[in-house]
Motif scaffolding. Structure first.
Motif, short mmCIF file in Angstrom:
data_model
loop_
_atom_site.label_atom_id
_atom_site.label_comp_id
_atom_site.label_asym_id
_atom_site.label_seq_id
_atom_site.Cartn_x
_atom_site.Cartn_y
_atom_site.Cartn_z
N TYR A 417 0.84 -1.21 0.00
CA TYR A 417 0.00 0.00 0.00
C TYR A 417 0.87 1.26 0.00
N ASN A 418 1.88 1.29 0.84
CA ASN A 418 2.75 2.46 0.91
C ASN A 418 3.52 2.67 -0.39
N ASP A 419 3.93 1.58 -1.03
CA ASP A 419 4.65 1.68 -2.30
C ASP A 419 3.77 2.33 -3.37
N THR A 462 7.79 -10.38 -4.41
CA THR A 462 8.20 -9.30 -3.52
C THR A 462 7.11 -8.24 -3.44
N THR A 463 7.18 -7.41 -2.42
CA THR A 463 6.20 -6.33 -2.28
C THR A 463 6.31 -5.35 -3.45
N VAL A 464 7.52 -5.16 -3.97
CA VAL A 464 7.71 -4.26 -5.12
C VAL A 464 7.01 -4.82 -6.35
N GLN A 465 7.13 -6.13 -6.57
CA GLN A 465 6.48 -6.74 -7.74
C GLN A 465 4.96 -6.63 -7.66
N VAL A 499 10.80 -8.32 -13.75
CA VAL A 499 10.13 -7.02 -13.75
C VAL A 499 8.75 -7.15 -14.37
N VAL A 500 7.75 -6.60 -13.73
CA VAL A 500 6.37 -6.73 -14.17
C VAL A 500 6.19 -6.19 -15.59
N GLN A 501 6.76 -5.01 -15.88
CA GLN A 501 6.61 -4.42 -17.22
C GLN A 501 7.16 -5.33 -18.29
#
Length: 578
Positions: A417-419, A462-465, A499-501
């Motif tokens: 959420y914060n990201d 990961t939270t970033v992904q 990487v998602v993109q």
């Protein structure tokens, strides 16, 4: 003098007498009565709350909801034993490492094995997690507490006694509130008193080995690794109204022990055990009925089922003209019934005596204040936070988030959420962003990990992904259907830094820029509608309007999931409105 020594000071009391093995039983009983009179203090009125009046059902008994019979009222109390989050045993200062997974009898300290001549010495760091538990349960921390010897002889107790704090516990007069956050009805609230929290030694572990052949008889082996480990015993007042409330209380105390850092393992790993006390009494008759204790329950389900069975048993005995005996019973989960183990021991039977080798424990107020100020958020606080803005999760999702994986998903959820909030910058966060992230954390990601037998601790996303994926989704850069495909690819990927993109581009999953006026999209929709003339007729006649979802789904499938569902919905709605 060290800081811990200044904070926790011990003073050796004057010992008036010392128990000797040749003292006769009558002398022990007289000494016990004198000690009981001096040690016990009057209980406050809150220690004996009113019991629940039970309503009769037309058929059978429903003791889980508190309905047994109009004649009877029921009282339930819990005694919960939790292994403290301490690396060393309670009274063995040397060679005292705690271990529950080491080979049998490989972590045995001399005192805990009953070695003659070895005296107990309090391991001071074990006090800290115990105080955390008591503070989290809103108990009063008693400045002075003392240790007693509870005498009984059994193979799992090498010394012939257990050191505990029956008369002078280090904490007392706590409270717990059960409400809708714990699964009760919205208007239902149960106040549970915590009579006391005391420290004590754990026993050894008995391992039964059945007979494997006529030449090899059944036997019970004893593993002393657990003997002497630090426990807290949490004793509730008789304030629980039913098996449902008892289960909710036990579940809540487990959550508090974990969240406060007092205990690491719950019942599922053997770190918490529970005894239940059950009694019934005729409505209108003062006092409580004869108490029956069911020992060593190792799951919340066992607690609930054993209480229900015991209430039914006691009602049957009383209604047939019999009397309830004070006894200790064991629970057979396979048969769904309890069996008598022994008559209920009294205080005299245990010959409680002050431990002559251990001085009173003096707890400094500065330590209690420090623990209170550093106590982490408790489950109720976390649930309330998740249900409020900006997260706005439902009660069900918030409770699930806290209960699963010892609350590890809460930190993951907040990080995602914060990201996303940081990426949005000055833009206001979408209204349903918190619920979107909660759904993907619990259901989309959690469901895929479970179906692939991946523990949350081994979560490859990961939270970033996940934040990157949901940022694309909420921004309309990818549809929900294709976002799920991306998540599947990431879970199966051998590259933890994918990487998602790049995944979206490689598999051509980006949302196709279009609108409900797009001629090609409208033509495709008309073609799909033409394939189901009967269903289309039912929609136009108003008989089955929900069949529109069939056409919306087929249209999305035909576009490869690249067109937003709202665009597909608008196109289908337009066709059927003409």
């Amino acid at each position: 003098m060290s800081t811990s020594s200044r904070i926790l000071r011990s003073r050796r009391p004057m010992l008036l007498t010392r128990t000797r093995p040749w003292i006769c039983q009558s002398c022990l009983i007289r000494a016990q009565k004198l000690y009981t009179t001096a040690a016990e203090t009057p209980l406050s009125p809150s220690d004996t709350p009113p019991t629940l009046r039970l309503e009769e059902l037309k058929k059978g008994h429903d003791s889980s909801s508190g309905s047994v019979n109009q004649k009877w009222e029921v009282t339930v109390g819990l005694e919960i034993h939790a292994q403290l989050n301490a690396p060393q045993k309670l009274f063995s200062y040397l060679d005292a490492a705690t271990s529950f997974n080491a080979p049998p009898n490989s972590r045995v300290a001399p005192f805990d094995a009953g070695t003659p001549g070895i005296q107990p010495k309090l391991n001071i760091p074990t006090i800290v997690p115990a105080i955390r538990a008591a503070v989290a349960l809103e108990c009063r921390i008693n400045r002075r507490s003392a240790f007693d010897r509870k005498h009984y002889f059994y193979k799992d107790q090498p010394n012939g006694y257990q050191i505990t704090q029956f008369y002078h516990p280090f904490a007392s007069d706590g409270r717990l509130v059960l409400n809708e956050l714990d699964g009760l009805a919205v208007s239902e609230t149960v106040q549970v008193g915590i009579k006391q929290v005391q420290m004590e030694q754990d026993t050894a572990k008995s391992v039964f080995q059945p007979s494997t052949s006529p030449d090899v008889p059944a036997r019970t082996l004893v593993d002393l690794n657990r003997a002497g480990s630090a426990l807290v015993e949490i004793i509730t007042t008789p304030s629980l109204k039913s098996s449902k409330h008892a289960a909710a209380c036990l579940r809540k105390i487990q959550g508090i022990l974990k969240a406060s850092g007092a205990a690491v393992d719950g019942m599922e790993k053997g770190g918490v055990r529970c005894d239940v006390n059950v009694s019934i009494q005729k409505i209108g008759v003062p006092g409580l009925g004869r108490r029956v204790e069911i020992k060593n329950l190792n799951s919340i389900k066992a607690v609930q089922e054993s209480i229900e069975a015991e209430i039914r048993r006691q009602v049957a005995v009383r209604e047939s003209g019999g009397e309830i005996e004070g006894e200790t019973r064991g629970w057979d989960a396979l048969k769904g019934e309890s069996k008598k183990l022994r008559r209920k021991e009294g205080e005299v039977d245990y010959r409680y005596m002050p431990d002559a080798e251990l001085p009173p424990l003096i707890i400094d107020e500065s330590l209690v204040a420090h623990i209170k100020s550093t106590l982490p958020p408790l489950p109720d606080d976390i649930i309330s936070e998740l249900m409020s803005e900006p997260f706005a999760l439902t009660l069900k999702d918030a409770r699930t988030m806290v209960d699963l994986d010892d609350g590890a998903r809460v930190g993951y959820y907040k990080a995602v959420y914060n990201d996303i909030s940081t990426r949005l910058g000055a833009q206001p966060s979408p209204k349903h962003l918190g619920k979107l992230i909660g759904n993907w954390t619990l259901h989309e990601l959690g469901g895929r990990l479970a179906s692939n037998f991946i523990a949350w601790a081994d979560n490859p996303i990961t939270t970033v992904q996940l934040a990157d994926l949901l940022f694309h989704l909420q921004g309309g850069l990818i549809t929900a259907a294709n976002a799920k495909q991306v998540l599947d690819v990431l879970i199966e990927s051998e590259n933890p830094k994918a990487v998602v993109q790049d995944v979206i581009a490689k598999h051509d999953l980006a949302t196709q820029a279009t609108s409900e006026e797009d001629a090609e999209l409208i033509s495709l929709a008309n073609e799909i509608v033409g394939q189901y003339p009967d269903k289309a007729a039912q929609i136009r006649s108003g008989k089955r309007p929900n069949l529109k979802n069939l056409f919306i789904g087929n249209l999305m499938k035909a576009t490869g999931g690249k067109v937003d569902v709202q665009i597909c919905r608008q196109v289908i709605e337009k066709i059927f409105s003409e």
